[in-house]
Design an enzyme around this catalytic site. Sequence first.
Site, PDB file in Angstrom:
ATOM      1  CG  HIS A  97      -1.866  -0.998   1.206  1.00 42.87           C
ATOM      2  ND1 HIS A  97      -3.052  -0.881   1.975  1.00 42.87           N
ATOM      3  CD2 HIS A  97      -2.319  -2.347   0.406  1.00 42.87           C
ATOM      4  CE1 HIS A  97      -3.866  -1.993   1.781  1.00 42.87           C
ATOM      5  NE2 HIS A  97      -3.343  -2.823   0.922  1.00 42.87           N
ATOM      6  CD  GLU A 134      -1.755   4.103   3.097  1.00 42.36           C
ATOM      7  OE1 GLU A 134      -1.757   3.569   2.049  1.00 42.36           O
ATOM      8  OE2 GLU A 134      -3.190   4.174   3.626  1.00 42.36           O
ATOM      9  CB  CYS A 166      -6.584  -0.423   5.221  1.00 40.08           C
ATOM     10  SG  CYS A 166      -4.936  -0.862   5.163  1.00 40.08           S
ATOM     11  CB  CYS A 196      -1.878   1.705   6.175  1.00 40.86           C
ATOM     12  SG  CYS A 196      -1.573   0.800   4.604  1.00 40.86           S
TER      13      CYS A 196
END
Length: 144
Positions: A47, A49, A77, A80
């Site tokens: 992801h 992040e 999410c 993260c």
Amino acid sequence: MWRALVLAQAAGTGGDVPVGAVVTDAAGTVIGEGRNLREVDHDPTAHAEIVAMRRAAASRGSWNLAGCTLTVTLEPCVMCAGAMLQAHVSRLVFGAWDDKAGAVGSVYDVVRDRRLPSRAEVVAGVLGDEASALLREFFAARRD
């Protein structure tokens, strides 16, 4: 946030959900940036992040990102948000809300949960319209 939006556009072009992230230190210097790379790298943890925090940690020579700000185009999410707390990121700035999987106020509120040993300041909705537009366009094109 503008830099994160540019990274998000690149992610969308590469076939990933258009999310971009930037980590800055206390002085405001960019020390890490990333975009979604799950499709490109075949990595479920890639992801934006996570990519940005990995690069920031490498740049700093430490996993500890205390005093840093993570700026991301989409509400993080659970994975993260948890990684952000584990890295001791002090501040989160995000654009669009994620009503399906958001962990910073939409579905969950992991980064401000008093039961956890670490918390972060949150600034939500920064350039949220622009971030939301990127996501809507991406998913509309996939449905066509």
